[in-house]
Structures are given as structure tokens and as C-alpha cells.
Design an enzyme around this catalytic site. Structure first.
Site, PDB file in Angstrom:
ATOM      1  NE  ARG A  52      -2.528   1.068   3.577  1.00 11.98           N
ATOM      2  CZ  ARG A  52      -3.234   0.823   4.677  1.00 11.98           C
ATOM      3  NH1 ARG A  52      -4.495   0.402   4.590  1.00 11.98           N
ATOM      4  NH2 ARG A  52      -2.715   0.983   5.874  1.00 11.98           N
ATOM      5  CE  LYS A 151      -2.220   4.773   6.960  1.00 10.61           C
ATOM      6  NZ  LYS A 151      -3.419   5.382   7.532  1.00 10.61           N
ATOM      7  CD  GLU A 184     -11.885   6.175   4.686  1.00 11.01           C
ATOM      8  OE1 GLU A 184     -11.223   5.153   4.942  1.00 11.01           O
ATOM      9  OE2 GLU A 184     -11.423   7.140   4.061  1.00 11.01           O
TER      10      GLU A 184
HETATM   11  N1  PMP Z   1      -9.384   4.543   6.699  1.00 12.11           N
HETATM   12  C1  PMP Z   1      -8.529   5.533   7.019  1.00 12.11           C
HETATM   13  C2  PMP Z   1      -8.808   6.907   6.537  1.00 12.11           C
HETATM   14  C3  PMP Z   1      -7.386   5.252   7.787  1.00 12.11           C
HETATM   15  O1  PMP Z   1      -6.530   6.237   8.098  1.00 12.11           O
HETATM   16  C4  PMP Z   1      -7.147   3.930   8.227  1.00 12.11           C
HETATM   17  C5  PMP Z   1      -5.906   3.618   9.024  1.00 12.11           C
HETATM   18  N2  PMP Z   1      -5.986   4.088  10.346  1.00 12.11           N
HETATM   19  C6  PMP Z   1      -8.079   2.939   7.895  1.00 12.11           C
HETATM   20  C7  PMP Z   1      -9.180   3.283   7.107  1.00 12.11           C
HETATM   21  C8  PMP Z   1      -7.879   1.516   8.318  1.00 12.11           C
HETATM   22  O2  PMP Z   1      -6.808   0.942   7.602  1.00 12.11           O
HETATM   23  P1  PMP Z   1      -5.848  -0.146   8.251  1.00 12.11           P
HETATM   24  O3  PMP Z   1      -6.718  -1.252   8.724  1.00 12.11           O
HETATM   25  O4  PMP Z   1      -4.960  -0.573   7.141  1.00 12.11           O
HETATM   26  O5  PMP Z   1      -5.124   0.514   9.360  1.00 12.11           O
END
Ligand code: PMP
Length: 289
Positions: A52, A151, A184
Site C-alpha cells: 500500500r 494514504k 469510512e
Molecule cells: N481509513 C482511514 C482513513 C485510515 O486512516 C485507516 C488507518 N488508520 C483505515 C481506514 C484503516 O486501515 P488499516 O486497517 O490498514 O489501518
């Protein structure tokens, strides 16, 4: 002595870990990052996080000045140097030092920062009782702007949603895309359960492709819990039997109230509990999954 921070090829004490005021990471939020857990001395889903990170960098035309293997090695070294066996790693790649205009191609080598520490996002009792959330007015990014799958170091959109939660005295806020479908939470992915079926919005609804989300989906499938990706609306959240969030820092946490509507019984539900337990078993190396 504080933490030992990996900074551009060297481990330095945190008091010496500084970046330039001309780094575009600071000036423009220009860069990418990852948050990764360490469970029992093992870096959790490391390959998925590295993939990622490199994909996020590719989208913003940022060249990470190390191969994934070199970065993995430096990360392992930083974790060891700080004696972290259960903790949290932050990988940060900044655009580097450049001129004052926004042009990223004035920057030299990208900056590489690795922090190995610990994190406690929510108090332990919140994991037992569940959290309250609200619907944010701030929408997730339109796919033709900065894609939500990247990200990036520019989290202001999510920060605006987090401020809305804070103003409403709740822990998180739920973001919707510009068609009104659930995308989300401000830093977590979303799941609901209705009539025994587990649902999550697709990534294309406007979310980061969460590593925790992928693990939870894999575990649900292995355990025979029916799962579907679907567009979800506020209605679906309001009538859900169970509702939970997933994220590296948050892990798996139940939501028990959204916009003043009690979710299910008002307590974390049974499927949430089962998946939460399975997640920790898996994270701690239980090979039944
Ligand atoms: N959405 C956002 C905007 C995030 O910053 C994160 C990580 N904290 C997630 C979803 C979850 O992703 P992950 O399970 O890979 O940490």
C-alpha cells in the site's frame, strides 16, 4: 534517552530527529505514510502495508529512495532497537526538501522516517461497551481528487470529520461519499451486520483499503459468516443489528450509537465479538485461520 528514530538511513535519538522546514511534507502535506502493528514481536501483515505504501507513492509520483526489502529491513532494525514486541510502527515518506513553490520536482531525495513505539487509541472500557459516532457533514474525497485509497500525509479531510466527532462529544464520525453512500470513519473502515450477514462498503465507495478490513473479511469467510460488499446508506447504519470499525490502531471496535439511534441491543454484538476474538487469535499467530 528517548526512542530511536530511523531518519534517512540512521538511527537517531528522538531529540535529534528533525526535518527541514523546507520539506514539502511539512509545507504541503506532500508524502505518504503507513501505520503498522507489531504483535508478539512480529510485524503484522507487513507485506500488505508495504504494498500500500509503494502504491500510494506511485500515485503521487513520489520515489521512495529504498527498495521494499531495504525498507523492511530498516523497519525490523528500528523495532529491535526500541525493544518493541507489542507496539505500533509509523513509516513516513516525505517529498523532501525543495523550493517554496508547490512543484514537487524541485525536491531532492525523499525523506524516510521510521518510528517504532506504542499506541492506545481508545480507553479499554470502550472496547467492552462500544462507542458512539455521528454522521459527518464532511464527505470523503471524490475519486477525481486525491483518491481515498492513497494514504497521504494530507489528512485534513479526515481531520475535519474527526473535529465534527469531537464537537459532538463522540469518538468517531462516519463519512459518506458524494453520492451519499457510506465510505469510512475518519481513520477506520466500516462493517455492519444485518440479519446474520456481514456487510462493508466497497473500497470504491471512497475509503482506504484497510489491512485490518481485509483480515476481518478473510476470517469471516473462513468462519462461514456470510459477507457482502454493498453500497450502504444512513438507513442501513440506523437499522443495523451490529456495527463495528476496523483499523490498525483501533483494531476491532463496536459502535453502539449513531446519530442518537441505538445499534441493536446497545452493546457490542455477538458477531462483532467473534470476529474481534478471531482477529487477536490470528494476529498472535494462531494458525487455525
Ligand atoms: N481509513 C482511514 C482513513 C485510515 O486512516 C485507516 C488507518 N488508520 C483505515 C481506514 C484503516 O486501515 P488499516 O486497517 O490498514 O489501518
Amino acid at each position: 534517552m528517548g526512542l530511536l528514530i530511523w531518519l534517512d538511513g540512521k538511527l537517531v535519538d528522538e531529540s535529534q530527529a528533525m526535518v527541514s522546514v523546507f520539506d514539502h511534507g511539512l509545507l504541503y502535506g506532500d508524502g505518504v505514510f503507513e501505520g503498522i502493528r507489531v504483535y508478539g514481536g512480529r510485524i503484522f501483515e507487513f507485506q500488505a502495508h508495504l504494498k500500500r505504501l509503494y502504491e500510494s507513492a506511485k500515485v503521487i509520483r513520489l520515489v521512495i529512495p529504498m527498495t521494499p526489502e531495504e525498507l523492511a529491513q530498516a523497519t525490523e532494525q528500528t523495532v529491535k532497537a526500541n525493544n518493541i514486541s507489542d507496539g505500533y510502527i509509523r513509516l513516513v515518506i516525505t517529498r523532501g526538501k525543495g523550493a517554496l513553490g508547490i512543484n514537487p520536482f524541485t525536491c531532492g531525495r525523499a525523506g524516510v522516517i521510521i518510528i517504532a513505539s506504542t499506541i492506545q487509541l481508545y480507553p479499554p472500557e470502550m472496547y467492552e461497551k462500544g462507542m458512539k459516532v455521528i454522521s459527518a457533514v464532511t464527505t470523503s474525497n471524490h475519486p477525481m481528487t486525491m483518491p481515498a485509497q492513497v494514504k497521504s500525509l494530507n489528512y485534513l479531510n479526515n481531520i475535519l470529520a474527526k473535529i465534527e466527532a469531537s464537537d459532538a462529544n463522540v469518538s468517531e464520525s462516519i463519512m459518506y461519499n458524494q453520492q451519499g453512500y457510506v465510505s469510512e470513519a475518519s481513520a477506520d473502515n466500516i462493517f455492519i451486520v444485518r440479519d446474520g450477514v456481514l456487510y462493508s462498503p466497497s473500497i470504491q465507495a471512497g475509503s482506504l483499503e484497510g489491512v485490518t478490513r481485509s483480515v476481518v473479511i478473510k476470517l469471516a469467510k473462513k468462519m462461514g459468516i456470510p459477507f457482502a460488499e454493498r453500497n450502504l446508506t444512513r438507513f442501513d447504519l440506523y437499522v443495523a443489528d451490529e456495527f463495528f470499525l476496523t483499523g490498525t490502531a483501533a483494531e476491532v471496535i463496536a459502535v453502539v450509537d449513531i446519530d442518537g439511534r441505538t445499534v441493536g441491543s446497545g452493546k457490542p454484538g455477538p458477531i462483532t465479538g467473534t470476529l474481534r476474538k478471531a482477529f487477536f487469535d490470528y494476529a498472535n499467530g494462531n494458525t487455525n485461520y
